[in-house]
Write an enzyme that holds these catalytic residues in place. Structure first.
Site, short mmCIF file in Angstrom:
data_model
loop_
_atom_site.label_atom_id
_atom_site.label_comp_id
_atom_site.label_asym_id
_atom_site.label_seq_id
_atom_site.Cartn_x
_atom_site.Cartn_y
_atom_site.Cartn_z
N CYS A 1 -20.65 -24.52 7.80
CA CYS A 1 -19.20 -24.36 7.69
C CYS A 1 -18.56 -23.71 8.92
O CYS A 1 -17.35 -23.54 8.97
CB CYS A 1 -18.86 -23.57 6.43
SG CYS A 1 -19.44 -24.40 4.93
N LYS B 1 -16.02 -17.98 -3.48
CA LYS B 1 -16.75 -19.25 -3.49
C LYS B 1 -18.23 -18.92 -3.46
O LYS B 1 -18.73 -18.28 -2.53
CB LYS B 1 -16.36 -20.10 -2.29
CG LYS B 1 -17.08 -21.44 -2.28
CD LYS B 1 -16.66 -22.28 -1.09
CE LYS B 1 -17.38 -23.61 -1.09
NZ LYS B 1 -17.01 -24.42 0.09
N ARG C 1 -21.61 -32.93 -2.22
CA ARG C 1 -22.26 -33.00 -0.89
C ARG C 1 -22.55 -34.43 -0.51
O ARG C 1 -22.48 -34.80 0.66
CB ARG C 1 -23.53 -32.17 -0.88
CG ARG C 1 -23.18 -30.72 -0.82
CD ARG C 1 -24.38 -29.84 -0.72
NE ARG C 1 -23.92 -28.47 -0.82
CZ ARG C 1 -24.71 -27.42 -0.94
NH1 ARG C 1 -26.01 -27.59 -0.98
NH2 ARG C 1 -24.21 -26.22 -1.02
N ARG D 1 -26.29 -22.14 2.48
CA ARG D 1 -25.03 -21.45 2.80
C ARG D 1 -24.97 -20.03 2.24
O ARG D 1 -23.90 -19.44 2.16
CB ARG D 1 -23.86 -22.29 2.27
CG ARG D 1 -23.81 -23.68 2.92
CD ARG D 1 -22.42 -24.31 2.78
NE ARG D 1 -22.33 -25.51 3.59
CZ ARG D 1 -22.42 -26.76 3.11
NH1 ARG D 1 -22.56 -26.95 1.81
NH2 ARG D 1 -22.33 -27.80 3.91
N LYS E 1 -14.60 -20.51 -7.32
CA LYS E 1 -15.32 -21.79 -7.32
C LYS E 1 -16.81 -21.52 -7.38
O LYS E 1 -17.29 -20.71 -6.59
CB LYS E 1 -14.97 -22.56 -6.03
CG LYS E 1 -15.67 -23.90 -5.89
CD LYS E 1 -15.35 -24.56 -4.56
CE LYS E 1 -16.00 -25.93 -4.49
NZ LYS E 1 -15.74 -26.63 -3.23
N TYR F 1 -11.73 -33.01 -11.04
CA TYR F 1 -11.90 -34.45 -10.87
C TYR F 1 -11.37 -35.23 -12.07
O TYR F 1 -11.29 -36.45 -12.01
CB TYR F 1 -13.38 -34.77 -10.60
CG TYR F 1 -13.85 -34.10 -9.32
CD1 TYR F 1 -13.53 -34.64 -8.08
CD2 TYR F 1 -14.56 -32.90 -9.35
CE1 TYR F 1 -13.91 -34.01 -6.91
CE2 TYR F 1 -14.95 -32.27 -8.19
CZ TYR F 1 -14.62 -32.83 -6.96
OH TYR F 1 -14.99 -32.19 -5.81
ZN LIG Z 1 -17.77 -25.88 4.32
#
Ligand SMILES: [Zn+2]
Length: 320
Positions: A128, A193, A203, A215, A246, A311
């Protein structure tokens, strides 16, 4: 307080009209945001239709349907044609999200266009931020995130949503937006997050899996809630207008804690894994998708979210 038989809580559950009258939580279209993926090539996903990738032309058609159905907001994720070490596709003038914004802005003046701001879809290594010495370099990444945010707003975004989890990014983005004359553009910060296993289908859709490692060096540890409050506090101090948690369903206690602590709008991201679990169970006949989705969204709102990124936003107009 009187008890049974004077008190019978079932009295107010007898009919749909009574239940609606006393319902404490409502899922309404006005609070939902539909995530969308745009790339140079379309990629259909029949099992998880909302994970499909659209070309810019395809995106316009998709958004046409969403806007006509009353979906108030979309959140754009871009998949660039080429990736590099810096993730330059994120901020170049003719980047994929910038092209999408140009195509959508004029056609849908009322629709809220939100953009995800991160580098992971654009970097060759899939992290990121930019790397130095094999690690994600926090401070070197800030300027690139700020540049990306300004570029999105110039192309027509109504709000930017940094999802990178670098320290200081909200402040860097706020300064850059203000310097560029966008002092009225809000920042919706992915404040809490988590490094979650529930991002799997995303992903693939966004082609953003890290090429090495994971991450956990920047996203949050699922074990922590006090730390989530610190993240929110810092993002607000740096100028965040909305704070986000999230994923949503495995973190409803975090949504609740954030709701109780801060007097600002709270968003929750009902992520791809949450959507995919229900979808796959429904495909096997184990669950009713509509009921399970509505129950999920109701639970997220009941926990305290004002805004839900989901979604299922596309399906809601037909379901409500
Ligand atoms: Zn990212």
């Amino acid at each position: 307080m009187s008890t049974f038989p004077a008190t019978r809580l079932r009295r107010l559950r007898r009919t749909g009209a009574l239940r609606d009258l006393v319902g404490e939580t409502r899922v309404q279209l006005a609070d939902l945001v539909m995530p969308l993926f745009v790339g140079t090539e379309a990629l259909r996903n029949d099992a998880l239709p909302a994970m499909s990738r659209h070309t810019v032309d395809g995106l316009v058609l998709e958004v046409d349907g969403l806007a006509a159905a009353g979906v108030p907001a979309v959140l754009l994720f871009g998949i660039p044609h080429a990736k590099d070490d810096e993730g330059s596709g994120a901020w170049i003038d003719d980047g994929i999200v910038q092209q999408a914004l140009h195509a959508l802005r004029g056609r849908f003046p009322e629709l809220l266009l939100l953009t995800d701001v991160c580098l992971c879809e654009y970097t060759a290594h899939g992290h990121c931020g930019v790397l130095s010495g094999g690690e994600v370099d926090n401070d070197a990444t800030l300027e690139l995130l700020a540049r990306t945010s300004v570029s999105h707003v110039e192309a027509g975004a109504d709000a930017v949503c940094p999802s990178d989890m670098m320290d200081g990014r909200v402040g860097a983005i706020r300064h850059a937006l203000d310097d560029a004359g966008f002092e009225h553009t809000p920042i919706v910060a992915y404040s809490a997050k988590y490094a979650s296993a529930f991002y799997g289908p995303f992903r693939d859709a966004a082609n953003s899996a890290p090429a090495f490692g994971d991450r956990r060096g920047y996203q949050m540890d699922p074990a922590n809630v006090r730390e989530a409050l610190r993240e929110c506090e810092l993002d607000l101090a740096e100028g965040a207008d909305v704070i986000m948690v999230k994923p949503a369903l495995p973190y409803l206690d975090v949504v609740r804690a954030v709701r109780e602590r801060f007097q600002v709008p709270v968003a929750a991201y009902n992520v791809s894994g949450e959507y995919g679990m229900v979808k796959s169970a429904a495909a096997r006949g184990w669950l009713d998708e509509r009921q399970a989705a509505l129950e999920s969204l109701t639970a997220i709102k009941r926990a305290g979210a004002d805004i839900v990124v989901t979604y299922w936003a596309k399906d809601l107009p037909a379901w409500l």
